[in-house]
Design an enzyme around this catalytic site. Structure first.
Site, mmCIF file in Angstrom:
data_model
loop_
_atom_site.group_PDB
_atom_site.id
_atom_site.type_symbol
_atom_site.label_atom_id
_atom_site.label_comp_id
_atom_site.label_asym_id
_atom_site.label_seq_id
_atom_site.Cartn_x
_atom_site.Cartn_y
_atom_site.Cartn_z
ATOM 1 N N HIS A 14 12.983 -7.535 35.770
ATOM 2 C CA HIS A 14 13.714 -8.144 36.900
ATOM 3 C C HIS A 14 14.094 -9.559 36.499
ATOM 4 O O HIS A 14 13.352 -10.523 36.732
ATOM 5 C CB HIS A 14 12.831 -8.144 38.153
ATOM 6 C CG HIS A 14 13.519 -8.598 39.399
ATOM 7 N ND1 HIS A 14 13.144 -8.164 40.659
ATOM 8 C CD2 HIS A 14 14.544 -9.461 39.611
ATOM 9 C CE1 HIS A 14 13.912 -8.738 41.571
ATOM 10 N NE2 HIS A 14 14.766 -9.543 40.948
ATOM 11 N N HIS A 16 17.849 -11.843 36.344
ATOM 12 C CA HIS A 16 19.299 -11.945 36.475
ATOM 13 C C HIS A 16 19.804 -12.874 35.385
ATOM 14 O O HIS A 16 19.444 -14.056 35.370
ATOM 15 C CB HIS A 16 19.663 -12.504 37.851
ATOM 16 C CG HIS A 16 19.188 -11.657 38.982
ATOM 17 N ND1 HIS A 16 19.987 -10.701 39.585
ATOM 18 C CD2 HIS A 16 17.984 -11.602 39.620
ATOM 19 C CE1 HIS A 16 19.303 -10.104 40.554
ATOM 20 N NE2 HIS A 16 18.089 -10.630 40.589
ATOM 21 N N HIS A 194 17.219 -4.344 45.238
ATOM 22 C CA HIS A 194 16.396 -5.380 45.846
ATOM 23 C C HIS A 194 16.117 -4.953 47.287
ATOM 24 O O HIS A 194 17.040 -4.631 48.040
ATOM 25 C CB HIS A 194 17.144 -6.711 45.862
ATOM 26 C CG HIS A 194 17.226 -7.383 44.527
ATOM 27 N ND1 HIS A 194 17.665 -6.739 43.392
ATOM 28 C CD2 HIS A 194 16.935 -8.663 44.145
ATOM 29 C CE1 HIS A 194 17.633 -7.584 42.370
ATOM 30 N NE2 HIS A 194 17.199 -8.758 42.805
ATOM 31 N N GLU A 197 12.348 -8.353 50.064
ATOM 32 C CA GLU A 197 12.069 -9.737 49.673
ATOM 33 C C GLU A 197 12.108 -10.582 50.943
ATOM 34 O O GLU A 197 11.085 -11.064 51.415
ATOM 35 C CB GLU A 197 13.103 -10.226 48.664
ATOM 36 C CG GLU A 197 12.897 -11.672 48.238
ATOM 37 C CD GLU A 197 14.031 -12.197 47.362
ATOM 38 O OE1 GLU A 197 13.818 -13.249 46.733
ATOM 39 O OE2 GLU A 197 15.115 -11.583 47.319
ATOM 40 N N ASP A 275 12.923 -13.272 37.579
ATOM 41 C CA ASP A 275 14.017 -13.282 38.548
ATOM 42 C C ASP A 275 15.170 -14.184 38.102
ATOM 43 O O ASP A 275 16.088 -13.735 37.403
ATOM 44 C CB ASP A 275 13.497 -13.680 39.928
ATOM 45 C CG ASP A 275 14.406 -13.217 41.069
ATOM 46 O OD1 ASP A 275 15.413 -12.549 40.798
ATOM 47 O OD2 ASP A 275 14.087 -13.507 42.237
ATOM 48 N N ASP A 276 15.158 -15.447 38.508
ATOM 49 C CA ASP A 276 16.194 -16.421 38.139
ATOM 50 C C ASP A 276 15.494 -17.651 37.573
ATOM 51 O O ASP A 276 15.376 -18.680 38.253
ATOM 52 C CB ASP A 276 17.043 -16.786 39.360
ATOM 53 C CG ASP A 276 17.773 -15.587 39.931
ATOM 54 O OD1 ASP A 276 18.858 -15.267 39.424
ATOM 55 O OD2 ASP A 276 17.252 -14.971 40.879
#
Length: 334
Positions: A14, A16, A194, A197, A275-276
């Site tokens: 996961h 991005h 997703h 969340e 994630d980011d």
């Protein structure tokens, strides 16, 4: 503990790729492409990284995408992530990218996918990191936009393994994308979404029952529904959990409150991911380090989380076994 985390080979499921755009690279690409950013310095940009919710993050995330103009830009973006992944002993990665974030501003579909794929292919040969690419639809846009884009994804199925669903969760339930996900499943793509969340447990259930996902991205809120949680555990459906993202977007107020131990205790196949990372304060090992300290993860729990990353990956079973055997060489756990 940190030494164990550093040593263990791991998979990241996961992440991005646009979310790995570090401020320094953002300014470099902006200068390369003659784009004027609304910030005077890297420090001023970083000062904006105090988010109260997902949408505040997304606003600045999409703004950063504007500097990605050429195939080389996408290559450089991916390579910068891959070097960090190598340092963190990531041996397999399954990354997300958002085609619509680029096609909607006039960047040809092929520009992004070709640049990304070339970087990951080079990394497989030079850094020993295998990969899969998952193209995500932006859920705040109409499903018709995704259906219109889908033929391009299908044309590039030699480079794209799966489709996903990301962006603003609240008010955009998974059922909104039922048609395009059904087509993707029919065409043999892996599908993920997703869910849970910021959205409720009901969104997780929709992702499973309506979209028939192969994996759940985030999934924290499934814990609000004991029956759903038990079903997910029984099915062996993985959650790609992102601790520092959860903290930065205030899904949890304090990392000490993170539900990772509850997930493991309930038999969920939880994994740890970044994630980011450029926006949320750390790559995969940083997520492990900070979470392990905050909730006092045991060595066995760390090992289980890493083991889960390979089990939950979309690698062929024969390759999974090779990775799991390598992982077990670092010690057994019960």
């Amino acid at each position: 503990m940190n030494e164990l985390i550093q040593l263990l080979p791991k998979a990241e499921l996961h992440m991005h790729i646009e979310g790995s755009l570090e401020p320094e690279l953002m300014f470099k690409l902006a200068e390369r492409n003659g784009i004027e950013l609304p910030y005077d310095s890297v420090d001023e940009l970083k000062a904006k990284y105090n988010f109260n919710n997902l949408q505040e993050f997304l606003d600045i995330y999409y703004q950063g995408c504007a500097v990605l103009q050429t195939e080389q830009d996408f290559y450089d973006l991916a390579w910068a992530y891959l070097e960090k992944a190598k340092d963190d002993h990531v041996v397999h990665t399954e990354i997300f990218y958002d085609p619509q974030s680029h096609t909607n501003r006039g960047i040809p579909f092929e520009t992004a996918i070709n640049g990304l794929y070339r970087a990951f292919d080079d990394a497989q040969n030079q850094l020993g990191i295998s990969f899969h690419i998952i193209a995500c639809f932006l859920r705040h846009l109409p499903e018709q936009d995704a259906l219109d884009l889908y033929p391009k994804i299908f044309e590039n199925r030699d480079k794209i393994l799966g489709i996903g669903l990301d962006s603003s969760e609240m008010g955009h339930p998974p059922e909104k994308y039922q048609k395009v996900f059904a087509q993707a499943k029919k065409d043999g793509f892996k599908v993920v979404a997703h869910a849970g969340e910021e959205g409720p447990a009901a969104y997780v259930r929709e992702a499973i029952d309506i979209l028939q996902v192969d994996r759940i991205d985030h999934g924290n809120r499934c814990l609000d529904d004991d029956i759903l949680t038990a079903q997910i555990a029984k099915a062996g459906l993985a959650l790609t959990v992102c601790p520092l993202s959860n903290l930065k977007l205030q899904v949890v107020k304090d990392l000490k409150d993170h539900p990772i131990k509850t997930m493991l205790n309930k038999g969920l196949m939880a994994t740890i991911n970044s994630d980011d990372p450029a926006y949320f304060g750390g790559y995969i090992n940083d997520n492990f380090y900070q979470l392990a300290e905050a909730v006092s993860l045991s060595d066995d729990q760390i090992f289980t989380l890493v083991e889960n990353s390979f089990k939950a990956s979309f690698l062929p079973e024969s390759i999974k076994e090779i990775h799991l055997k390598a992982l077990n060489s670092f010690g057994s756990h019960e």
